[in-house]
Write an enzyme that holds these catalytic residues in place. Sequence first.
Site, PDB file in Angstrom:
ATOM      1  N   CYS A 153       1.984  -4.853  -2.636  1.00  0.00           N
ATOM      2  CA  CYS A 153       1.991  -4.531  -4.008  1.00  0.00           C
ATOM      3  C   CYS A 153       2.615  -5.374  -5.117  1.00  0.00           C
ATOM      4  CB  CYS A 153       2.513  -3.033  -4.302  1.00  0.00           C
ATOM      5  SG  CYS A 153       1.982  -1.825  -2.953  1.00  0.00           S
ATOM      6  N   HIS A 163       7.177  -0.124 -10.065  1.00  0.00           N
ATOM      7  CA  HIS A 163       5.874  -0.121  -9.175  1.00  0.00           C
ATOM      8  C   HIS A 163       5.778   1.377  -8.899  1.00  0.00           C
ATOM      9  CE1 HIS A 163       3.364   0.021  -5.718  1.00  0.00           C
ATOM     10  NE2 HIS A 163       4.333   0.103  -5.193  1.00  0.00           N
ATOM     11  N   GLU A 177      -4.500  -6.417  -2.100  1.00  0.00           N
ATOM     12  CA  GLU A 177      -4.402  -6.239  -0.707  1.00  0.00           C
ATOM     13  C   GLU A 177      -5.501  -5.548   0.214  1.00  0.00           C
ATOM     14  OE1 GLU A 177      -1.158  -3.432   0.464  1.00  0.00           O
ATOM     15  OE2 GLU A 177      -0.671  -3.694  -1.728  1.00  0.00           O
TER      16      GLU A 177
END
Length: 391
Positions: free
Chosen positions: A111, A233, A79
Site C-alpha cells: 500500500c 493509510h 499491487e
Amino acid sequence: MQAGIESISIYTSQYYLDLKALANQSGEDPNKYYIGIGQQRMSVPPPDEDVVTLAANATAQALQGIDTTALDTFLFATETGIDQSKAAGIYVHELVRLPKNMRVFELKQACYSGAGGLSMAVPYLLHHPDRKVLIVAADVARYGIGSIGEPTQGAGAVAMVLSTNPTIMTFDLESGLYTNDVMDFWRPNYADEALVDGKYSIKMYITALREAWQQYTGITGRPFGDFHRFVYHLPFTKMADKAHQFLVRHANAELNQEEWQRQIDDAAIYQRFIGNTYAGSVFVALTSLLDNSQEDLAGKRIGLFSYGSGSVGEFFSGIVQQGYKAYLKKALHHEIIAGRAELDYETYREFYTFKSRLPTDGAVMQTPKYNAGRYRFAGLADHKRLYEVVV
Ligand code: CAA
C-alpha cells in the site's frame, strides 16, 4: 518554488456490499464491522472492471481542465498488477489518450507505492518546473471468501496531477522513512488473494509509524502541534484511531479524545464506504479530508502516513493552498459513492469468483456488461486483455 497537487480525483466500483450482509454469513455481529473496524460498506468490482478501468475513470476525472501537453511522467502504483511485464498504466495511457511523448511505469510496494511515487515526483518537478507528473494508485483489495481480511476488502483508484502550479496542496521535501523485512501481508505470484497475519500487521503498522515519525521530527524539528490534521493509510477506518491514539501518546500531546478524533475523522469518511484501496488509500483519505472538512484548511499543515506491508512506512507533510476548494471535485465524488448499486451476498460471490473463470489458454472470452464507468475490461483474446471506452 513549490510542487504539489494541481488536481486530485477518486473513483470506485459502482457496486457495493453492505457489511451486514457479510455479518449474516459469518455469524458475526454487524457492529463488529460497523463499530469494531469502522467499516460500513465495501466496493466490489463487477466482472468487467479491474485496476485499469478504475484508474482510467479516476484519471479522466483528474485531467478535466488540465493542460496535458506538459505531462511527461505517469507513475502507476498498484499491487493488483494485471501483467508481470507490461505496466497497467500503458492501457490507461491509451484509454484516456495521453500524449505519446511521456514515460509510463508501474510501482509496487504493497500500500506504500503511491506515496513512494509522490516522494520521487516532487523533487523531479522542482528540477523540471515546466513539466507535470500524473500519479495514479489503483487496487482491488481481495483476501478470500470467509477469510479474516474479507470485511476489509474494497476497490478504487485515485489520480493526481502534480506540478509547480499546486493549486490544492504543496508538499514539504523532508519525510521520515522506515523499512523492515516482515511477513505481515503478502501475495505470492500464484495467488489471487492476499495472505495476512492480521494482528501482526497492525503491530507492524504502528512500529513503522513510530520509527518514521521519529525520523521526521528529528530532521524537521517540527512538533506535533504544527499539524492541523493527520491523514493515515486506512486499511479500515479504525486503524487511524489506533495509529493516532498511539502518536498522541508518543508525542506527549495534550489532547482529549474529541480533539484528537477531530484531527482524523474527515479523512475517514470515504474509506468507511469504499473499503481498502491499498496503494490509493492514503490519498483517498486526503481527498476525503479536503472534500469534507467544514473548516477552511488553507494554510494548514497536514501530516500524512503511508504504510505498505512487508514493510515500508513514510511520514510526510504538506500545506493546503489558499483557494483550494475551487479545485476540488467534491460533488462528483459524492455522486460516485452515493450512486453505487447494492449487491446481495450471492451476487457479491458471483462477482468475486468471476476472476477464476477467465481463460488462461488464449481462448476468446467476452466479459458480461455491467456498469464499469466510462471504461470497461471487455475480455481476453490470444492471452491479451481488451479494453473499451463506453460511449
Ligand atoms: N461491537 C463492537 N466492536 C466489536 C464487536 C462488536 N460486536 N465485536 C468485535 N469488536 C471489535 C473488537 O473488540 C476489535 O476491536 P479492537 O481492535 O479495538 O480490539 C475489532 O472489533 C476487531 O475485532 P477482532 O480483532 O476480533 O477482528 P478480527 O480478528 O476479525 O481481525 C483485522 C480484524 C485484523 C483488521 C482483520 O480484518 C484483517 O486481518 N484485515 C486485513 C489486514 C489489515 O487490514 N491490516 C491492517 C494493518 S496492515 C496495512 O495497513 C496494509 C494493508 O492495507 C493491508
